[in-house]
Design an enzyme around this catalytic site. Structure first.
Site, PDB file in Angstrom:
ATOM      1  N   HIS A  40       0.863  -1.186   0.000  1.00  0.00           N
ATOM      2  CA  HIS A  40       0.000   0.000   0.000  1.00  0.00           C
ATOM      3  C   HIS A  40       0.899   1.235   0.000  1.00  0.00           C
ATOM      4  CE1 HIS A  40       1.095   0.083   4.218  1.00  0.00           C
ATOM      5  NE2 HIS A  40       0.562  -1.120   4.399  1.00  0.00           N
ATOM      6  N   HIS A  71       4.061   1.344   2.180  1.00  0.00           N
ATOM      7  CA  HIS A  71       5.262   0.683   1.650  1.00  0.00           C
ATOM      8  C   HIS A  71       5.914   1.543   0.565  1.00  0.00           C
ATOM      9  CE1 HIS A  71       2.880  -3.013   2.919  1.00  0.00           C
ATOM     10  NE2 HIS A  71       4.025  -3.213   3.533  1.00  0.00           N
TER      11      HIS A  71
END
Ligand code: PAF
Length: 283
Positions: A34, A37
């Protein structure tokens, strides 16, 4: 972006990068990527010549078989995000590739692993130390990037690095949040719509406690968070501790000497999803 699945190929590719004098940043992940990250990847991109991202759901850090089984796996979407983010190498091994033989190493993680997630998830941090130490030995990164949502995990990784003497800089990166304040997590996709609606109260309550802390004791502040969250239908606090940001030891009072800003760390069940979050007390 190259997708590499074998350790030997990974080592070979990294050796070429290093032989060309390029610095390497590593972002270890368990996939289901997501924007949180990707913020780590962006930072690694800015600070290194090449970026390696590992995508591996590490079985040795799960102490709950159902959690391991239901952990989201979204390889195709992950690769699309990583390609778009300009990653050089995505390392996506199988369990057999990472653990050709059982990893029986037990790390002496000391006090940072003896509290909060340590006793709540026996074996979890040892599993994290096992997999991250393997990744560090395969990639020998100049820098490795971890999100502050897993605040205690960063302290554990620093301890493992000290034990193993890896010449790597550990870079901790701020928590990425949804617009309503919920900390981004791969587990959020498992929230039901009802649970998703109450989950932002976790951060809202943490923020309220920072105001409250200005003229209340540490214990009253801790109580406020626990009581207010437990009063929300659908939320149940497992623990809330206000800790020293380096040693992770719970503080008894604001005046207890500690290393910088105290950190409040919460673990809360939202329905049957275990969410974690934390906040800094700058008082
Ligand atoms: O934070 C995570 O996603 C994992 O614990 C890590 C560091 C990738 C090790 O499996």
């Amino acid at each position: 972006m190259e997708i590499i699945r074998s350790v030997s190929e990974l080592k070979e590719k990294v050796a070429h990068l290093k032989a060309d004098g390029r610095t390497v940043g590593l972002v270890p992940t368990m996939g289901a990527l997501h924007a949180g990250h990707i913020s780590l990847v962006d930072r690694a991109r800015r600070e290194n010549d090449a970026v390696v991202v590992s995508v591996f759901v590490n079985p040795t850090q799960f102490n709950n078989a159902k959690d391991l089984q239901t952990y989201p796996r979204t390889e195709e979407a992950d690769c699309a995000l990583l390609r778009e983010a300009g990653v050089d190498i995505a390392f996506i091994p199988t369990v057999e590739e990472m653990y050709p033989t059982e990893d029986t190493r037990v790390f002496d993680l000391g006090e940072v692993a003896a509290v909060m997630e340590g006793p709540m998830r026996p074996g979890h941090f040892n599993g994290v130390a096992q997999v991250v130490s393997k990744l560090f030995s395969f990639v020998s990164p100049d820098r490795a990037y971890f999100g502050e949502k897993d605040f205690q995990q960063i302290a554990v990784i620093r301890r493992m690095v000290e034990l193993e003497k890896f010449p790597v800089e550990i870079v901790d990166c701020p928590i990425k949040r949804e617009d309503d304040g919920l900390a981004m997590s791969s587990r959020n996709v498992r929230l039901t719509p009802e649970n998703r609606a109450v989950a932002p109260l976790i951060y809202k309550t943490l923020k309220k406690s920072v105001e409250w802390a200005r003229d209340h004791s540490l214990e009253d502040t801790r109580r406020l968070v626990v009581d207010e969250l437990n009063a929300c239908p659908g939320l149940e606090v497992e623990y809330y501790e206000i800790v020293d940001p380096l040693t992770m030891q719970p503080l008894a009072e604001w005046s207890t000497p500690h290393n910088g800003c105290a950190r409040g760390c919460v673990t809360c069940y939202c329905g049957d999803v275990r969410l974690i979050d934390n906040i800094k007390y700058e008082r």
